[in-house]
Design a protein around this motif. Sequence first.
Motif, PDB file in Angstrom:
ATOM      1  N   ILE A 170      -9.554   7.818   4.040  1.00 21.87           N
ATOM      2  CA  ILE A 170      -9.721   7.464   2.634  1.00 21.87           C
ATOM      3  C   ILE A 170      -8.333   7.281   2.025  1.00 21.87           C
ATOM      4  O   ILE A 170      -7.493   8.179   2.101  1.00 21.87           O
ATOM      5  N   PHE A 171      -8.117   6.101   1.429  1.00 20.53           N
ATOM      6  CA  PHE A 171      -6.835   5.789   0.806  1.00 20.53           C
ATOM      7  C   PHE A 171      -7.069   5.453  -0.658  1.00 20.53           C
ATOM      8  O   PHE A 171      -7.924   4.631  -0.989  1.00 20.53           O
ATOM      9  N   ASP A 172      -6.287   6.055  -1.539  1.00 20.84           N
ATOM     10  CA  ASP A 172      -6.359   5.789  -2.970  1.00 20.84           C
ATOM     11  C   ASP A 172      -5.069   5.097  -3.389  1.00 20.84           C
ATOM     12  O   ASP A 172      -4.000   5.703  -3.336  1.00 20.84           O
ATOM     13  N   GLU A 173      -5.185   3.833  -3.784  1.00 18.92           N
ATOM     14  CA  GLU A 173      -4.035   3.029  -4.216  1.00 18.92           C
ATOM     15  C   GLU A 173      -2.910   3.024  -3.176  1.00 18.92           C
ATOM     16  O   GLU A 173      -1.772   3.391  -3.471  1.00 18.92           O
ATOM     17  N   PRO A 174      -3.175   2.588  -1.945  1.00 17.44           N
ATOM     18  CA  PRO A 174      -2.139   2.637  -0.911  1.00 17.44           C
ATOM     19  C   PRO A 174      -1.000   1.645  -1.126  1.00 17.44           C
ATOM     20  O   PRO A 174       0.076   1.834  -0.568  1.00 17.44           O
ATOM     21  N   THR A 175      -1.201   0.606  -1.928  1.00 19.50           N
ATOM     22  CA  THR A 175      -0.147  -0.400  -2.083  1.00 19.50           C
ATOM     23  C   THR A 175       0.603  -0.272  -3.406  1.00 19.50           C
ATOM     24  O   THR A 175       1.380  -1.167  -3.753  1.00 19.50           O
ATOM     25  N   SER A 176       0.419   0.824  -4.131  1.00 16.91           N
ATOM     26  CA  SER A 176       1.159   1.013  -5.384  1.00 16.91           C
ATOM     27  C   SER A 176       2.659   1.038  -5.107  1.00 16.91           C
ATOM     28  O   SER A 176       3.115   1.640  -4.134  1.00 16.91           O
ATOM     29  N   TYR A 177       3.399   0.405  -5.956  1.00 13.05           N
ATOM     30  CA  TYR A 177       4.863   0.366  -5.903  1.00 13.05           C
ATOM     31  C   TYR A 177       5.421  -0.381  -4.694  1.00 13.05           C
ATOM     32  O   TYR A 177       6.574  -0.190  -4.332  1.00 13.05           O
ATOM     33  N   LEU A 178       4.623  -1.215  -4.050  1.00 10.35           N
ATOM     34  CA  LEU A 178       5.106  -2.015  -2.929  1.00 10.35           C
ATOM     35  C   LEU A 178       5.248  -3.463  -3.373  1.00 10.35           C
ATOM     36  O   LEU A 178       4.476  -3.947  -4.189  1.00 10.35           O
ATOM     37  N   ASP A 179       6.232  -4.176  -2.800  1.00  8.18           N
ATOM     38  CA  ASP A 179       6.318  -5.605  -3.096  1.00  8.18           C
ATOM     39  C   ASP A 179       5.275  -6.347  -2.258  1.00  8.18           C
ATOM     40  O   ASP A 179       4.571  -5.745  -1.443  1.00  8.18           O
ATOM     41  N   ILE A 180       5.151  -7.644  -2.439  1.00  9.42           N
ATOM     42  CA  ILE A 180       4.052  -8.391  -1.823  1.00  9.42           C
ATOM     43  C   ILE A 180       4.129  -8.383  -0.292  1.00  9.42           C
ATOM     44  O   ILE A 180       3.098  -8.271   0.380  1.00  9.42           O
ATOM     45  N   LYS A 181       5.316  -8.470   0.284  1.00  8.87           N
ATOM     46  CA  LYS A 181       5.429  -8.430   1.753  1.00  8.87           C
ATOM     47  C   LYS A 181       4.981  -7.081   2.300  1.00  8.87           C
ATOM     48  O   LYS A 181       4.271  -7.003   3.297  1.00  8.87           O
ATOM     49  N   GLN A 182       5.388  -6.006   1.625  1.00  6.67           N
ATOM     50  CA  GLN A 182       4.985  -4.669   2.054  1.00  6.67           C
ATOM     51  C   GLN A 182       3.486  -4.464   1.861  1.00  6.67           C
ATOM     52  O   GLN A 182       2.831  -3.805   2.660  1.00  6.67           O
ATOM     53  N   ARG A 183       2.920  -5.038   0.791  1.00  3.79           N
ATOM     54  CA  ARG A 183       1.472  -4.928   0.555  1.00  3.79           C
ATOM     55  C   ARG A 183       0.686  -5.601   1.670  1.00  3.79           C
ATOM     56  O   ARG A 183      -0.324  -5.067   2.132  1.00  3.79           O
ATOM     57  N   LEU A 184       1.126  -6.771   2.103  1.00  2.70           N
ATOM     58  CA  LEU A 184       0.432  -7.469   3.181  1.00  2.70           C
ATOM     59  C   LEU A 184       0.526  -6.705   4.495  1.00  2.70           C
ATOM     60  O   LEU A 184      -0.461  -6.598   5.234  1.00  2.70           O
ATOM     61  N   LYS A 185       1.698  -6.148   4.790  1.00  2.00           N
ATOM     62  CA  LYS A 185       1.850  -5.347   6.009  1.00  2.00           C
ATOM     63  C   LYS A 185       0.949  -4.112   5.966  1.00  2.00           C
ATOM     64  O   LYS A 185       0.304  -3.767   6.955  1.00  2.00           O
ATOM     65  N   MET A 186       0.910  -3.449   4.810  1.00  2.00           N
ATOM     66  CA  MET A 186       0.076  -2.262   4.670  1.00  2.00           C
ATOM     67  C   MET A 186      -1.401  -2.635   4.788  1.00  2.00           C
ATOM     68  O   MET A 186      -2.183  -1.921   5.406  1.00  2.00           O
ATOM     69  N   ALA A 187      -1.793  -3.761   4.214  1.00  2.00           N
ATOM     70  CA  ALA A 187      -3.188  -4.200   4.286  1.00  2.00           C
ATOM     71  C   ALA A 187      -3.593  -4.480   5.732  1.00  2.00           C
ATOM     72  O   ALA A 187      -4.680  -4.082   6.172  1.00  2.00           O
ATOM     73  N   LYS A 188      -2.735  -5.140   6.482  1.00  2.00           N
ATOM     74  CA  LYS A 188      -3.024  -5.407   7.895  1.00  2.00           C
ATOM     75  C   LYS A 188      -3.126  -4.103   8.681  1.00  2.00           C
ATOM     76  O   LYS A 188      -3.992  -3.953   9.541  1.00  2.00           O
ATOM     77  N   PHE A 189      -2.237  -3.164   8.382  1.00  2.00           N
ATOM     78  CA  PHE A 189      -2.256  -1.880   9.083  1.00  2.00           C
ATOM     79  C   PHE A 189      -3.532  -1.104   8.791  1.00  2.00           C
ATOM     80  O   PHE A 189      -4.187  -0.599   9.704  1.00  2.00           O
ATOM     81  N   ILE A 190      -3.906  -1.026   7.533  1.00  2.00           N
ATOM     82  CA  ILE A 190      -5.127  -0.303   7.160  1.00  2.00           C
ATOM     83  C   ILE A 190      -6.347  -0.989   7.755  1.00  2.00           C
ATOM     84  O   ILE A 190      -7.272  -0.333   8.228  1.00  2.00           O
ATOM     85  N   GLN A 191      -6.340  -2.309   7.766  1.00  2.00           N
ATOM     86  CA  GLN A 191      -7.445  -3.069   8.354  1.00  2.00           C
ATOM     87  C   GLN A 191      -7.566  -2.773   9.848  1.00  2.00           C
ATOM     88  O   GLN A 191      -8.671  -2.686  10.387  1.00  2.00           O
ATOM     89  N   SER A 192      -6.448  -2.564  10.512  1.00  5.48           N
ATOM     90  CA  SER A 192      -6.477  -2.292  11.948  1.00  5.48           C
ATOM     91  C   SER A 192      -7.046  -0.909  12.271  1.00  5.48           C
ATOM     92  O   SER A 192      -7.434  -0.645  13.409  1.00  5.48           O
ATOM     93  N   LEU A 193      -7.101  -0.014  11.290  1.00  2.53           N
ATOM     94  CA  LEU A 193      -7.643   1.326  11.516  1.00  2.53           C
ATOM     95  C   LEU A 193      -9.161   1.318  11.671  1.00  2.53           C
ATOM     96  O   LEU A 193      -9.730   2.206  12.300  1.00  2.53           O
ATOM     97  N   ALA A 194      -9.821   0.345  11.072  1.00  4.06           N
ATOM     98  CA  ALA A 194     -11.284   0.286  11.112  1.00  4.06           C
ATOM     99  C   ALA A 194     -11.762  -0.170  12.484  1.00  4.06           C
ATOM    100  O   ALA A 194     -11.391  -1.232  12.961  1.00  4.06           O
TER     101      ALA A 194
END
Length: 78
Positions: free
Chosen positions: A15-39
């Motif tokens: 469970i992640f609450d606001e995982p991309t807060s305070y990240l720039d767009i490149k970091q947000r995309l990397k984090m989104a791909k990483f979280i997506q890979s956990l499923a």
Amino acid sequence: MAIAATVLKDANVYIFDEPTSYLDIKQRLKMAKFIQSLATDNTAVLVVEHDLIILDYMAELVHLMYGKPGCFGVCVPA
């Protein structure tokens, strides 16, 4: 740091609450791909995110929740 600490635990649900807060767009995309890979078939991931573009990018299923303060509100499967 909190995301890394969470992922180091072997769990069936993350469970992640606001995982991309305070990240720039490149970091947000990397984090989104990483979280997506956990499923996986054996692992569920729940993300609460205010950035709907990133949420749509990382999620297969989205539920929008809104309402008035002090009320139960509305949950809309999108």
